[in-house]
Structures are given as C-alpha cells and as structure tokens.
Scaffold this motif. Structure first.
Motif, PDB file in Angstrom:
ATOM      1  N   TYR A 140       0.804  -1.217   0.000  1.00  0.00           N
ATOM      2  CA  TYR A 140       0.000   0.000   0.000  1.00  0.00           C
ATOM      3  C   TYR A 140       0.847   1.282   0.000  1.00  0.00           C
ATOM      4  CZ  TYR A 140       1.098  -0.839   4.910  1.00  0.00           C
ATOM      5  OH  TYR A 140       1.759  -1.118   6.082  1.00  0.00           O
ATOM      6  N   ARG A 141       2.175   1.160  -0.167  1.00  0.00           N
ATOM      7  CA  ARG A 141       3.013   2.357  -0.099  1.00  0.00           C
ATOM      8  C   ARG A 141       4.319   2.156  -0.852  1.00  0.00           C
ATOM      9  NH1 ARG A 141       6.971   2.986   2.838  1.00  0.00           N
ATOM     10  NH2 ARG A 141       6.422   1.610   4.575  1.00  0.00           N
ATOM     11  N   LYS A 142       4.724   3.193  -1.562  1.00  0.00           N
ATOM     12  CA  LYS A 142       5.988   3.169  -2.273  1.00  0.00           C
ATOM     13  C   LYS A 142       7.144   3.353  -1.280  1.00  0.00           C
ATOM     14  CE  LYS A 142       4.488   2.740  -6.506  1.00  0.00           C
ATOM     15  NZ  LYS A 142       4.810   1.522  -7.295  1.00  0.00           N
ATOM     16  N   PRO A 143       8.333   2.868  -1.617  1.00  0.00           N
ATOM     17  CA  PRO A 143       9.475   3.062  -0.720  1.00  0.00           C
ATOM     18  C   PRO A 143       9.849   4.530  -0.620  1.00  0.00           C
ATOM     19  CG  PRO A 143      10.194   2.159  -2.819  1.00  0.00           C
ATOM     20  CD  PRO A 143       8.704   2.110  -2.833  1.00  0.00           C
ATOM     21  N   GLN A 144      10.309   4.943   0.552  1.00  0.00           N
ATOM     22  CA  GLN A 144      10.709   6.328   0.767  1.00  0.00           C
ATOM     23  C   GLN A 144      12.224   6.476   0.618  1.00  0.00           C
ATOM     24  OE1 GLN A 144       8.909   8.348   4.167  1.00  0.00           O
ATOM     25  NE2 GLN A 144       7.453   6.670   4.388  1.00  0.00           N
ATOM     26  N   SER A 145      12.645   7.686   0.376  1.00  0.00           N
ATOM     27  CA  SER A 145      14.077   7.974   0.289  1.00  0.00           C
ATOM     28  C   SER A 145      14.749   7.609   1.607  1.00  0.00           C
ATOM     29  CB  SER A 145      14.302   9.462   0.013  1.00  0.00           C
ATOM     30  OG  SER A 145      15.602   9.862   0.419  1.00  0.00           O
ATOM     31  N   PRO A 146      15.848   6.845   1.566  1.00  0.00           N
ATOM     32  CA  PRO A 146      16.524   6.486   2.818  1.00  0.00           C
ATOM     33  C   PRO A 146      17.032   7.706   3.578  1.00  0.00           C
ATOM     34  CG  PRO A 146      17.865   5.898   0.908  1.00  0.00           C
ATOM     35  CD  PRO A 146      16.511   6.253   0.401  1.00  0.00           C
ATOM     36  N   PHE A 147      17.343   8.782   2.859  1.00  0.00           N
ATOM     37  CA  PHE A 147      17.835   9.988   3.517  1.00  0.00           C
ATOM     38  C   PHE A 147      16.711  10.696   4.275  1.00  0.00           C
ATOM     39  CE2 PHE A 147      21.088   9.015   0.502  1.00  0.00           C
ATOM     40  CZ  PHE A 147      22.261   9.454   1.083  1.00  0.00           C
ATOM     41  N   LEU A 148      15.504  10.692   3.714  1.00  0.00           N
ATOM     42  CA  LEU A 148      14.369  11.258   4.436  1.00  0.00           C
ATOM     43  C   LEU A 148      14.005  10.394   5.639  1.00  0.00           C
ATOM     44  CD1 LEU A 148      11.881  12.580   1.712  1.00  0.00           C
ATOM     45  CD2 LEU A 148      13.628  13.826   3.007  1.00  0.00           C
ATOM     46  N   VAL A 149      14.151   9.088   5.486  1.00  0.00           N
ATOM     47  CA  VAL A 149      13.860   8.190   6.603  1.00  0.00           C
ATOM     48  C   VAL A 149      14.843   8.422   7.743  1.00  0.00           C
ATOM     49  CG1 VAL A 149      13.740   5.778   7.334  1.00  0.00           C
ATOM     50  CG2 VAL A 149      12.769   6.467   5.135  1.00  0.00           C
ATOM     51  N   LEU A 150      16.110   8.653   7.426  1.00  0.00           N
ATOM     52  CA  LEU A 150      17.102   8.962   8.461  1.00  0.00           C
ATOM     53  C   LEU A 150      16.710  10.237   9.213  1.00  0.00           C
ATOM     54  CD1 LEU A 150      20.499   8.176   6.665  1.00  0.00           C
ATOM     55  CD2 LEU A 150      19.325   6.790   8.392  1.00  0.00           C
ATOM     56  N   GLU A 151      16.203  11.221   8.475  1.00  0.00           N
ATOM     57  CA  GLU A 151      15.774  12.453   9.125  1.00  0.00           C
ATOM     58  C   GLU A 151      14.584  12.202  10.045  1.00  0.00           C
ATOM     59  OE1 GLU A 151      15.131  15.404   6.106  1.00  0.00           O
ATOM     60  OE2 GLU A 151      17.217  15.352   5.415  1.00  0.00           O
ATOM     61  N   GLN A 152      13.680  11.318   9.618  1.00  0.00           N
ATOM     62  CA  GLN A 152      12.533  10.965  10.456  1.00  0.00           C
ATOM     63  C   GLN A 152      12.994  10.238  11.716  1.00  0.00           C
ATOM     64  OE1 GLN A 152       9.393  11.891  10.037  1.00  0.00           O
ATOM     65  NE2 GLN A 152       8.768  10.820  11.912  1.00  0.00           N
ATOM     66  N   LEU A 153      13.965   9.346  11.563  1.00  0.00           N
ATOM     67  CA  LEU A 153      14.510   8.646  12.727  1.00  0.00           C
ATOM     68  C   LEU A 153      15.113   9.636  13.723  1.00  0.00           C
ATOM     69  CD1 LEU A 153      16.281   5.557  11.103  1.00  0.00           C
ATOM     70  CD2 LEU A 153      14.320   5.493  12.646  1.00  0.00           C
ATOM     71  N   LEU A 154      15.780  10.659  13.206  1.00  0.00           N
ATOM     72  CA  LEU A 154      16.381  11.663  14.090  1.00  0.00           C
ATOM     73  C   LEU A 154      15.299  12.370  14.901  1.00  0.00           C
ATOM     74  CD1 LEU A 154      18.970  13.046  14.997  1.00  0.00           C
ATOM     75  CD2 LEU A 154      18.648  14.708  13.144  1.00  0.00           C
ATOM     76  N   LYS A 155      14.182  12.681  14.265  1.00  0.00           N
ATOM     77  CA  LYS A 155      13.078  13.322  14.980  1.00  0.00           C
ATOM     78  C   LYS A 155      12.530  12.397  16.068  1.00  0.00           C
ATOM     79  CE  LYS A 155      11.547  16.069  10.995  1.00  0.00           C
ATOM     80  NZ  LYS A 155      10.469  16.279   9.990  1.00  0.00           N
TER      81      LYS A 155
END
Length: 365
Positions: A279-294
C-alpha cells in the motif's frame, strides 16, 4: 544413484559436483550433505539437475548442469525469475537470497514445527561473512515482491543490527545475537491475520490491538528455542516499546528496554519505510534517516540513532546520487552537522541540500 532432477533429490544426499546457479556462482560446493531446507533453495535458484554420490556421471564436469539450468531458467518466462537473472550477482546477494528462502520457510512452518535454529545460524554466518559488501543505504535485494516484505525486512534487519551493534561499541559476543534479534523480531506476525498486515486503510481499535499482539506472539514462539539468548526473545517482545514509555505492549521506559530491542527498533523502522509495501511506495533512505532523528527525541534511543545516521552517511566524495527531482550528480562535501544533506554537484552547479530543503537525495546510484 544417477544424476537426479532437483525435484527428486532427497535430504541426506551428498553432492559430488559443485551446484552452479544460472548466473555462474556456486550455490553448493562439492561434498555438501543436503539438508531439508537446501532442497527448497535448489528450487528457488532454478537448479534442474544435481550430481549425487554414486552417480554414473561422477567424472563429468558440472558444466552441463550449469547450461541446463540456464536454459531451463530462460524457458520459465517468469517475471520474477527473469528479474533475478537480469541482476548482477555477488556472493552477498547469493547468501542473501538463500537466507531469504530459509527464513520464509521457517516463518511459514513455525506454528507446526520447531524453528530450524542451527540451519538459520549457519546461513546467517555465511551471510555475515560478506558484511563488508553490505552498505545500508546502497544494498538492494535482487527481487522485491510485496508479498515477501516481512522476510526482506527480517533479513535486512539482521544485517543492520549486526553492524549497528558493532558501531555502538557493544561486545562482539552480542553481535550475532543482535542479528538473530533482527531476523526473528517479527516472527509473531505469523499468528496475525495476513489481511490485517496488508490492509491499506486505517485499522480499527480492535484490529490495531490484534496486530500489536505480534510482539507477545513472537516471544511465545521463541520462548523454548535454543541457541538464542533471552535478549533475542525480549527483542521480539519489546521492539515497539519507546524510551518515553509510550510504546507497547508493556509501556516500558528507557533502561527497562533490552538494548537488542532498541537496535531492532531503529533497523525495523528504517527498512519498513525504505522497502516497498503493498500500500506504499518506498521512501528515500535519507528522508527516513531524518525521520529517525526526529523520533530519537523521546521515542528511540538517541545514541543508537545518531550513531546509525553518522555511520550510514559516511560516504566518500564523488558518490553518485539521484535527487528527488530526477537529476543526477555526486556528493562533493558532507557537513557532519547535516549528514543527510550534503553538498552535491549537479549539472556543473553546486547544490547545498541543507539550504535547498525542497530537494533531497532519492537514492545512491
């Protein structure tokens, strides 16, 4: 015993010629005794015939087997098989694919049979022996089918947890167990209705509660498994706990959460968001890293998250990338205070991603 079709080979048979994949790599070496799980691996790699001890063809080379396998693979016409054969091969990919087949079979049979923990450990050790070739942001499995998401997440989390345990300075004796924690953390999903796991719409309160039970199911399934320590079982139970006490199932806080579970939480979120879902396309790993930081502020262990980000973004200048607008370029400088947003050279111009926030790195080429 003559040369046999792979489908007729029995467990316990001894191989007298290397088994070669259609891409030319050695799948099983001469002299190996085939285990029950190996038979599934033979089928997964499109092997058509195997030379078994006692074969009247013992003195012949393995080349005919290789050629026959390659011809048979072409005849299948399967999209998945064609995709597999079209990819470049590497020992890391070979062992990854074997691990995927094994964990898939193990997850599917765990409710009715004991977990083949020694086979899993043996294959995990082979996979980890190629860990130097594994880069968290760069590695892409050969075939990514939506229905195999849970298995890819398991194997990738195992690799990432092993690396992350070392990066964080944990004793080496914990690295393999941390890998097991990543490999088995979601095994409880085997007792959850698959329709709920694949449902694209929002879950009702009762459906959410059922999905959340996968943590306790996982602990129960692993409770009597030997060759893993209690930390691996606790990782299955606790990987959705949050350091501020807002997680589940026990609302544990900080030091109450086993450090394997903290490692798994980071790896699981990263791979869950960067893998394609039904149900979802893969996200940019760099954006995911930023989300993890948050999420490291009150939810994930901040030291583990910051170590993960620093290590994965430690890329050499000249690394080729593709931006979110489709343009290609290369990294020319990384400011360690903004590790996910380096300066990149694109079409002869320098783009500072720390300033041009609407742009981000979509993937490493």
């Amino acid at each position: 015993m003559p040369s046999l079709p792979a489908a007729e080979v029995q467990a316990g048979s001894k191989i007298i010629q290397d088994v070669i994949t259609p891409l030319g790599s050695t799948l099983f070496a001469k002299g190996k005794i085939l285990l029950p799980r190996d038979l599934e691996i033979l089928q997964a790699f499109l092997i058509q015939h195997v030379e078994i001890e006692g074969s009247e063809n013992e003195n012949k080379t393995a080349e005919p087997t290789k050629v026959a396998s390659k011809q048979a693979a072409v005849k299948t016409g399967s999209i998945v098989n064609e995709t597999l054969l079209s990819k470049s091969n590497s020992p890391l990919h070979d062992e990854y694919d074997k691990m995927l087949v094994l964990i898939k079979s193990s997850y599917r049979s765990v409710a009715a049979a004991s977990l083949p923990i020694y086979e899993l450990r043996s294959q995990l050790e082979l996979l980890i022996s190629h860990l130097n070739d594994y880069h968290v942001l760069k590695f892409t499995p050969h075939v990514l089918s939506e229905e195999d998401y849970n298995y890819h997440n398991a194997v990738l989390s195992a690799l990432t947890c092993y690396k992350l345990a070392g990066w964080c300075g944990y004793p080496q004796k914990d690295w393999m167990q941390a890998a097991f924690a990543g490999l088995l953390h979601d095994i409880g999903n085997t007792k959850v209705d698959p329709a709920l796991l694949l449902k694209p719409d929002s879950l009702s309160s009762s459906e959410k509660e059922e999905v959340r039970r996968h943590t306790t199911y996982g602990y129960q399934l692993l409770r009597n498994v030997t060759a893993i320590n209690e930390g691996v079982r606790l990782a299955a139970l606790q990987h959705h706990e949050k350091v501020d006490g807002s997680g589940y199932p026990l609302r544990l806080e900080g030091s109450q959460i086993h450090f394997y579970a903290k490692l798994v939480a980071v790896a699981d979120i990263f791979h869950a968001m960067t893998l394609e879902r039904a149900y979802r396309k893969p996200q940019s790993p760099f954006l995911v890293l930023e989300q993890l930081l948050k999420e490291s502020f009150g939810m994930l262990d901040p030291v583990i998250v910051q170590t993960f980000i620093q290590k994965t973004t430690d890329l050499y200048n000249g690394t080729r990338i593709r931006l979110s607008d489709g343009r290609r370029g290369e990294i020319i400088f990384t400011d360690r205070s903004n590790p996910t947003r380096p300066m990149v050279q694109v079409e002869g111009k320098i783009v500072n991603l720390a300033i041009e926030r609407e742009l981000y790195i979509q993937e490493i080429i």
